[in-house]
Scaffold this motif. Structure first.
Motif, PDB file in Angstrom:
ATOM      1  N   VAL A  10      -4.689 -18.069 -17.013  1.00 30.47           N
ATOM      2  CA  VAL A  10      -3.389 -17.370 -16.416  1.00 30.47           C
ATOM      3  C   VAL A  10      -3.691 -18.160 -14.741  1.00 30.47           C
ATOM      4  O   VAL A  10      -4.685 -17.658 -14.450  1.00 30.47           O
ATOM      5  N   TRP A  14       0.628 -16.338 -11.491  1.00 30.27           N
ATOM      6  CA  TRP A  14       1.211 -15.546 -12.327  1.00 30.27           C
ATOM      7  C   TRP A  14       0.500 -14.258 -12.487  1.00 30.27           C
ATOM      8  O   TRP A  14       0.655 -13.181 -13.277  1.00 30.27           O
ATOM      9  N   THR A  15      -0.656 -13.863 -11.907  1.00 33.58           N
ATOM     10  CA  THR A  15      -1.288 -12.612 -11.811  1.00 33.58           C
ATOM     11  C   THR A  15      -0.746 -11.311 -11.512  1.00 33.58           C
ATOM     12  O   THR A  15      -0.878 -10.358 -12.148  1.00 33.58           O
ATOM     13  N   ALA A  17       2.675 -11.288 -11.825  1.00 33.77           N
ATOM     14  CA  ALA A  17       4.011 -10.953 -12.472  1.00 33.77           C
ATOM     15  C   ALA A  17       3.803 -10.113 -13.743  1.00 33.77           C
ATOM     16  O   ALA A  17       2.706  -9.602 -14.069  1.00 33.77           O
ATOM     17  N   SER A  21       7.495 -11.897 -18.387  1.00 37.86           N
ATOM     18  CA  SER A  21       7.655 -13.196 -17.513  1.00 37.86           C
ATOM     19  C   SER A  21       6.775 -14.258 -17.796  1.00 37.86           C
ATOM     20  O   SER A  21       7.085 -15.513 -18.089  1.00 37.86           O
ATOM     21  N   PHE A  22       5.268 -13.641 -17.927  1.00 36.00           N
ATOM     22  CA  PHE A  22       4.240 -14.615 -18.214  1.00 36.00           C
ATOM     23  C   PHE A  22       4.745 -15.068 -19.730  1.00 36.00           C
ATOM     24  O   PHE A  22       4.349 -16.485 -19.792  1.00 36.00           O
ATOM     25  N   ASP A  25       8.274 -17.193 -19.800  1.00 36.24           N
ATOM     26  CA  ASP A  25       8.489 -18.106 -18.822  1.00 36.24           C
ATOM     27  C   ASP A  25       7.234 -19.397 -18.488  1.00 36.24           C
ATOM     28  O   ASP A  25       7.570 -20.382 -18.460  1.00 36.24           O
ATOM     29  N   HIS A  26       5.999 -18.714 -18.713  1.00 37.34           N
ATOM     30  CA  HIS A  26       4.883 -19.503 -18.620  1.00 37.34           C
ATOM     31  C   HIS A  26       4.409 -20.138 -19.745  1.00 37.34           C
ATOM     32  O   HIS A  26       4.147 -21.419 -20.389  1.00 37.34           O
ATOM     33  N   VAL A  60       0.513  -8.769 -15.470  1.00 33.28           N
ATOM     34  CA  VAL A  60      -0.418  -9.430 -16.280  1.00 33.28           C
ATOM     35  C   VAL A  60      -1.836  -9.129 -15.843  1.00 33.28           C
ATOM     36  O   VAL A  60      -2.929  -9.176 -16.444  1.00 33.28           O
TER      37      VAL A  60
END
Length: 158
Positions: A10, A14-15, A17, A21-22, A25-26, A60
């Motif tokens: 992670v 992104w933490t 988000a 979404s993670f 999108d990630h 997240v």
């Protein structure tokens, strides 16, 4: 973080988000859908340690060591989950947009209750909305998935 039985990094960016979404999108796990963004429709439902949660409301940073399971990881790489089999057998989806969230809520229910009553299905599924109105087929599929888990043959089969 553990997602679908894989360890994923992670990045710091992104933490803060949402888990939704993670994942989308990630990690590119697009089976989990964005619906209302307010936890009201259930399209974004995933499992945290087997419990159905709304990923649009889950940061997240709150996941910690919990195992995240998405629709892509529900049955594993080699096996189809009984809920997925039942959905396919009974042709549940219409447009299909909400179905990943529906299946994740149903799978969480069946983990807790292998022979759910109509009332327990109502309670477990009340936060999952379907614009197409596939609710009767969803109920039949939940009963069918429970039967599959018990090793029972489909109705009408010999």
């Amino acid at each position: 973080m553990r997602v679908n039985q894989r360890t994923v990094d992670v990045p710091e960016a992104w933490t803060g988000a949402s888990l939704l979404s993670f994942l989308r999108d990630h990690l590119g796990l697009t089976g989990t859908k964005f619906g209302c963004g307010k936890g009201l429709c259930g399209a974004c439902t995933v499992h945290l340690d087997g419990t159905a949660v709304r990923s649009c409301l889950t940061p997240v940073s709150a996941v910690g060591d919990a195992a995240v399971t998405t629709i892509e990881g529900l049955g594993g790489e080699r096996a189809t989950h009984p809920v997925q089999r039942a959905w396919h057998e009974l042709a549940v989806p219409q447009c299909g947009y909400c179905q990943a969230g529906q299946m994740m809520s149903a799978a969480a229910l069946l983990t807790r209750d292998g022979a759910p009553s109509e009332e327990s299905i109502t309670q477990a599924m009340e936060g999952n909305l379907c614009r197409c109105g596939t609710y009767p087929r969803i109920r039949k599929a939940i009963h069918r998935a429970a039967a599959i888990e018990r090793g029972e043959a489909p109705q009408g089969a010999e």
